[in-house]
Design a protein around this motif. Structure first.
Motif, PDB file in Angstrom:
ATOM      1  N   SER A  19      86.404 -16.584  84.622  1.00 52.20           N
ATOM      2  CA  SER A  19      85.141 -16.053  85.139  1.00 52.20           C
ATOM      3  C   SER A  19      84.971 -14.562  84.846  1.00 52.20           C
ATOM      4  N   LEU A  20      86.041 -13.891  84.451  1.00 54.85           N
ATOM      5  CA  LEU A  20      85.933 -12.483  84.070  1.00 54.85           C
ATOM      6  C   LEU A  20      85.184 -12.354  82.751  1.00 54.85           C
ATOM      7  N   PRO A  21      84.387 -11.317  82.594  1.00 53.91           N
ATOM      8  CA  PRO A  21      83.781 -11.073  81.278  1.00 53.91           C
ATOM      9  C   PRO A  21      84.877 -10.902  80.214  1.00 53.91           C
ATOM     10  N   LYS A  22      84.573 -11.289  79.000  1.00 60.06           N
ATOM     11  CA  LYS A  22      85.554 -11.253  77.904  1.00 60.06           C
ATOM     12  C   LYS A  22      86.246  -9.889  77.752  1.00 60.06           C
ATOM     13  N   PRO A  23      85.527  -8.768  77.813  1.00 62.12           N
ATOM     14  CA  PRO A  23      86.232  -7.487  77.659  1.00 62.12           C
ATOM     15  C   PRO A  23      87.275  -7.248  78.758  1.00 62.12           C
ATOM     16  N   LEU A  24      86.983  -7.678  79.987  1.00 58.60           N
ATOM     17  CA  LEU A  24      87.970  -7.531  81.063  1.00 58.60           C
ATOM     18  C   LEU A  24      89.128  -8.509  80.886  1.00 58.60           C
ATOM     19  N   GLN A  25      88.841  -9.682  80.342  1.00 57.00           N
ATOM     20  CA  GLN A  25      89.928 -10.610  80.027  1.00 57.00           C
ATOM     21  C   GLN A  25      90.870  -9.984  78.999  1.00 57.00           C
ATOM     22  N   ALA A  26      90.302  -9.341  77.997  1.00 62.42           N
ATOM     23  CA  ALA A  26      91.124  -8.694  76.967  1.00 62.42           C
ATOM     24  C   ALA A  26      91.981  -7.587  77.574  1.00 62.42           C
ATOM     25  N   LEU A  27      91.394  -6.796  78.469  1.00 66.15           N
ATOM     26  CA  LEU A  27      92.181  -5.748  79.134  1.00 66.15           C
ATOM     27  C   LEU A  27      93.284  -6.355  79.982  1.00 66.15           C
ATOM     28  N   TRP A  28      93.002  -7.482  80.608  1.00 68.53           N
ATOM     29  CA  TRP A  28      94.002  -8.209  81.410  1.00 68.53           C
ATOM     30  C   TRP A  28      95.218  -8.531  80.534  1.00 68.53           C
ATOM     31  N   PHE A  29      94.963  -9.173  79.387  1.00 75.70           N
ATOM     32  CA  PHE A  29      96.070  -9.572  78.513  1.00 75.70           C
ATOM     33  C   PHE A  29      96.797  -8.363  77.939  1.00 75.70           C
ATOM     34  N   ASP A  30      96.068  -7.316  77.623  1.00 73.56           N
ATOM     35  CA  ASP A  30      96.720  -6.101  77.147  1.00 73.56           C
ATOM     36  C   ASP A  30      97.645  -5.531  78.209  1.00 73.56           C
ATOM     37  N   ARG A  37      96.663 -11.611  72.072  1.00 70.27           N
ATOM     38  CA  ARG A  37      95.662 -12.401  72.812  1.00 70.27           C
ATOM     39  C   ARG A  37      94.460 -11.522  73.163  1.00 70.27           C
ATOM     40  N   ALA A  38      94.712 -10.295  73.570  1.00 72.03           N
ATOM     41  CA  ALA A  38      93.625  -9.369  73.896  1.00 72.03           C
ATOM     42  C   ALA A  38      92.730  -9.176  72.672  1.00 72.03           C
ATOM     43  N   HIS A  39      93.329  -8.965  71.527  1.00 73.37           N
ATOM     44  CA  HIS A  39      92.578  -8.743  70.293  1.00 73.37           C
ATOM     45  C   HIS A  39      91.789  -9.991  69.907  1.00 73.37           C
ATOM     46  N   GLU A  40      92.416 -11.145  70.059  1.00 70.77           N
ATOM     47  CA  GLU A  40      91.757 -12.406  69.741  1.00 70.77           C
ATOM     48  C   GLU A  40      90.463 -12.576  70.555  1.00 70.77           C
ATOM     49  N   ALA A  51      83.372  -4.257  71.801  1.00 74.23           N
ATOM     50  CA  ALA A  51      83.659  -3.316  70.718  1.00 74.23           C
ATOM     51  C   ALA A  51      84.476  -2.138  71.236  1.00 74.23           C
ATOM     52  N   TRP A  52      84.183  -1.686  72.450  1.00 77.32           N
ATOM     53  CA  TRP A  52      84.928  -0.579  73.051  1.00 77.32           C
ATOM     54  C   TRP A  52      86.385  -0.971  73.283  1.00 77.32           C
ATOM     55  N   VAL A  53      86.590  -2.163  73.841  1.00 81.58           N
ATOM     56  CA  VAL A  53      87.963  -2.646  74.049  1.00 81.58           C
ATOM     57  C   VAL A  53      88.653  -2.830  72.707  1.00 81.58           C
ATOM     58  N   HIS A  54      87.922  -3.326  71.727  1.00 90.99           N
ATOM     59  CA  HIS A  54      88.465  -3.524  70.386  1.00 90.99           C
ATOM     60  C   HIS A  54      88.925  -2.187  69.796  1.00 90.99           C
ATOM     61  N   ALA A  55      88.134  -1.142  69.988  1.00 92.08           N
ATOM     62  CA  ALA A  55      88.510   0.200  69.513  1.00 92.08           C
ATOM     63  C   ALA A  55      89.809   0.653  70.169  1.00 92.08           C
ATOM     64  N   TYR A  56      89.880   0.502  71.482  1.00 88.55           N
ATOM     65  CA  TYR A  56      91.087   0.881  72.226  1.00 88.55           C
ATOM     66  C   TYR A  56      92.304   0.130  71.678  1.00 88.55           C
ATOM     67  N   TRP A  87      92.688   2.960  78.957  1.00 89.75           N
ATOM     68  CA  TRP A  87      92.621   1.625  79.547  1.00 89.75           C
ATOM     69  C   TRP A  87      91.951   1.700  80.917  1.00 89.75           C
ATOM     70  N   GLU A  88      92.376   2.683  81.715  1.00 90.21           N
ATOM     71  CA  GLU A  88      91.807   2.840  83.054  1.00 90.21           C
ATOM     72  C   GLU A  88      90.327   3.210  83.010  1.00 90.21           C
ATOM     73  N   GLN A  89      89.942   4.057  82.073  1.00 87.86           N
ATOM     74  CA  GLN A  89      88.530   4.443  81.939  1.00 87.86           C
ATOM     75  C   GLN A  89      87.668   3.240  81.583  1.00 87.86           C
ATOM     76  N   ILE A  90      88.120   2.474  80.595  1.00 85.21           N
ATOM     77  CA  ILE A  90      87.359   1.292  80.182  1.00 85.21           C
ATOM     78  C   ILE A  90      87.283   0.295  81.327  1.00 85.21           C
ATOM     79  N   ALA A  91      88.425  -0.001  81.947  1.00 87.56           N
ATOM     80  CA  ALA A  91      88.444  -0.978  83.041  1.00 87.56           C
ATOM     81  C   ALA A  91      87.536  -0.527  84.182  1.00 87.56           C
ATOM     82  N   SER A  92      87.610   0.738  84.547  1.00 86.73           N
ATOM     83  CA  SER A  92      86.765   1.256  85.632  1.00 86.73           C
ATOM     84  C   SER A  92      85.290   1.095  85.314  1.00 86.73           C
TER      85      SER A  92
END
Length: 106
Positions: A19-30, A37-40, A51-56, A87-92
């Protein structure tokens, strides 16, 4: 959900919620140490947050030219502080966005 609550949730649970948005799921796995998995999750997404998470993730990988490409795609400036801070900035920011989307309208 606050950043600290999100981090605690990641530490307590083994499975990421769909149920988490995909970018937050990626941060979770990272956060769990699963960069692949995060990159996938974000590599084929077309939204700005992914795209922001992808850059990170590419910055974390050390592929700065690819990271710069994804920063441009995300419309976010290249981050120059530590990876944990980014990571914290993006997640926040993403958690705030989710909160605003789910706030009841009065």
């Amino acid at each position: 959900m606050t950043l600290e609550e999100f981090k605690q949730l990641i530490e307590k649970q083994q499975k990421c919620s769909d149920s988490l948005p995909k970018p937050l799921q990626a941060l979770w796995f990272d956060y769990k140490g699963n960069w692949d998995r995060a990159h996938e999750i974000v590599q084929n997404a077309n939204d700005l947050d992914s795209a922001w998470v992808h850059a990170y993730l590419h910055r974390k990988e050390g592929d700065l030219s690819n990271a710069r490409y994804w920063y441009r795609r995300s419309s976010k400036p290249e981050f120059h502080a530590g990876l944990d801070q980014e990571w914290e900035q993006i997640a926040s920011d993403l958690l705030m966005k989710v909160k605003q989307l789910w706030m009841p309208m009065n």
